[in-house]
Design a protein around this motif. Structure first.
Motif, PDB file in Angstrom:
ATOM      1  N   TYR A 223      44.629  48.985  49.300  1.00 39.46           N
ATOM      2  CA  TYR A 223      44.194  49.972  48.231  1.00 39.46           C
ATOM      3  C   TYR A 223      42.807  49.544  47.869  1.00 39.46           C
ATOM      4  N   SER A 224      42.038  50.301  46.999  1.00 33.58           N
ATOM      5  CA  SER A 224      40.881  49.948  46.669  1.00 33.58           C
ATOM      6  C   SER A 224      40.864  50.020  45.219  1.00 33.58           C
ATOM      7  N   GLY A 225      40.117  49.393  44.461  1.00 29.27           N
ATOM      8  CA  GLY A 225      39.858  49.322  42.941  1.00 29.27           C
ATOM      9  C   GLY A 225      40.494  48.002  42.454  1.00 29.27           C
ATOM     10  N   GLY A 226      40.443  47.745  41.070  1.00 21.31           N
ATOM     11  CA  GLY A 226      40.625  46.513  40.485  1.00 21.31           C
ATOM     12  C   GLY A 226      42.334  46.190  40.856  1.00 21.31           C
ATOM     13  N   SER A 227      42.142  44.759  40.466  1.00 19.61           N
ATOM     14  CA  SER A 227      43.730  44.189  40.832  1.00 19.61           C
ATOM     15  C   SER A 227      44.584  44.511  39.547  1.00 19.61           C
ATOM     16  N   ALA A 228      45.758  45.494  39.799  1.00 20.42           N
ATOM     17  CA  ALA A 228      46.344  46.232  38.847  1.00 20.42           C
ATOM     18  C   ALA A 228      47.820  46.142  38.776  1.00 20.42           C
ATOM     19  N   LEU A 229      48.664  45.730  37.888  1.00 17.85           N
ATOM     20  CA  LEU A 229      50.183  45.799  37.750  1.00 17.85           C
ATOM     21  C   LEU A 229      50.665  47.076  38.209  1.00 17.85           C
ATOM     22  N   LEU A 230      49.988  48.040  37.671  1.00 15.58           N
ATOM     23  CA  LEU A 230      50.534  49.544  38.092  1.00 15.58           C
ATOM     24  C   LEU A 230      50.486  49.727  39.498  1.00 15.58           C
ATOM     25  N   LYS A 231      49.473  49.306  40.067  1.00 17.37           N
ATOM     26  CA  LYS A 231      49.106  49.637  41.669  1.00 17.37           C
ATOM     27  C   LYS A 231      50.064  48.720  42.589  1.00 17.37           C
ATOM     28  N   GLY A 232      50.392  47.668  42.122  1.00 14.93           N
ATOM     29  CA  GLY A 232      51.536  46.659  42.420  1.00 14.93           C
ATOM     30  C   GLY A 232      52.934  47.426  42.427  1.00 14.93           C
TER      31      GLY A 232
END
Length: 344
Positions: A223-232
């Protein structure tokens, strides 16, 4: 080992490189005076190739240096770099030096721009994240005539000094730990890697460590973008929908790993019996999770301290010529609650 003497580039160096007078070079770089387009192009090309940066404080200070240290990092939203800055600040406390921070967003062209502007104010040193730079950035660092410390990584060739960990070795060590616990069907989730060189090196070391034991990664997502709980959460959900037989997930950072952990707990999945997890960075904030995520502490604060001390030593009237300039730190791998497989 004694450090080589440093001499910043001057207008004369650019003048000799492009075959015009120093006054003409000055006019071009300061965007003043009447200079032909052809000459302007020639001067700018020579300056860029040499890595020359105009001096914004010329004539204002006898030392031609200010007590500022340029600190150039990829991100402030990533929890990793504030800890590095904390180490730098601690080392510079009660000294004349002060850090000034520039952010590149992992973009080589932005790094080049930020470095150019910072060097134009003639800082006393540069601390910059990573070893991979554009040719123009590397030329500016090489010819700045001041101490340069590249941080966070040691898998490469530094311009001057270097402080960090081996990300390839960190990946290999994690692969060994996972296999030692009996996991075999492994998925990887992380950032897109063309610009995140340290994550790429960990991935390379990880896949190399698995390959030595005849294991391949069965699924992967980026993925691209900041490290995020939602992305995980989202990435973990999607990966297990594709590959439900996976028994381990390795995340390129703790934040998406924490998101994955929360998703799996919501689903009532046995961790680490049915599936194990690990991240990277050892983010202290995540110690409040329902389960302690397996991770690797990347020595961030210690790296900041060591880098700043190199700058302080080099700036001293009597520097210690034997002080180390290439420092490799050994990170700590913690199994937490998500990598100790339950034995049957």
């Amino acid at each position: 080992m004694s450090a080589p003497a440093k001499r910043p580039l001057t207008l004369r160096d650019v003048s000799e490189a492009c075959g015009v007078s120093e006054m003409t070079v000055s006019r071009v770089l300061r965007k003043s005076g009447d200079v032909s387009d052809a000459t302007r192009v020639r001067v700018l090309a020579a300056a860029k190739e040499l890595g020359y940066v105009p001096n914004q404080i010329a004539g204002s200070l006898a030392s031609q240096r200010v007590n500022l240290v340029a600190v150039i990092i990829p991100s402030l939203s990533n929890m990793v770099f504030p800890e590095v800055l904390n180490g730098i600040n601690i080392a510079f406390d009660d000294t004349p030096l002060q850090p000034v921070v520039g952010v590149t967003n992992y973009l080589p062209e932005k790094e080049e721009q930020v470095l150019y502007e910072m060097l134009s104010w003639r800082p006393s040193g540069v601390i910059i994240a990573g070893l991979e730079h554009s040719e123009a950035t590397r030329a500016m660092l090489t010819n700045a005539g001041i101490p340069v410390v590249e941080i966070m990584d040691v898998d490469g060739n530094p311009v001057d000094a270097m402080v960090g960990i081996s990300h390839r070795q960190a990946g290999r060590d994690m692969a060994k730990a996972i296999l030692r616990e009996g996991y075999e069907r492994i998925g990887f989730l992380g950032t897109k890697m063309p610009l995140d060189h340290r994550a790429r090196k960990r991935f390379e070391g990880f896949t190399e460590g698995l390959a030595k034991e005849g294991i391949e990664i069965e699924d992967r997502a980026f993925y691209s973008g900041g490290s995020a709980l939602l992305k995980g959460r989202e990435m973990t959900r999607d990966m297990l929908a594709r590959s439900p037989d996976l028994d381990f997930l390795y995340y390129s950072n703790d934040m998406i790993g924490a998101g994955g952990l929360l998703h799996l707990l919501d689903q009532g999945i046995d961790i680490p019996g049915q599936i194990g997890l690990a991240g990277f960075n050892g983010v202290e904030l995540l110690q409040g999770l329902p389960r302690l995520l397996a991770t690797t502490d990347a020595c961030r604060r210690e790296i900041g301290l060591a880098a700043a001390r190199i700058i302080l030593n080099d700036s001293s009237p009597e520097p210690d010529q034997d002080a180390p300039r290439l420092i490799t730190m050994k990170p700590t791998l913690s199994l937490g609650d998500t990598l100790r497989r339950k034995r049957r």
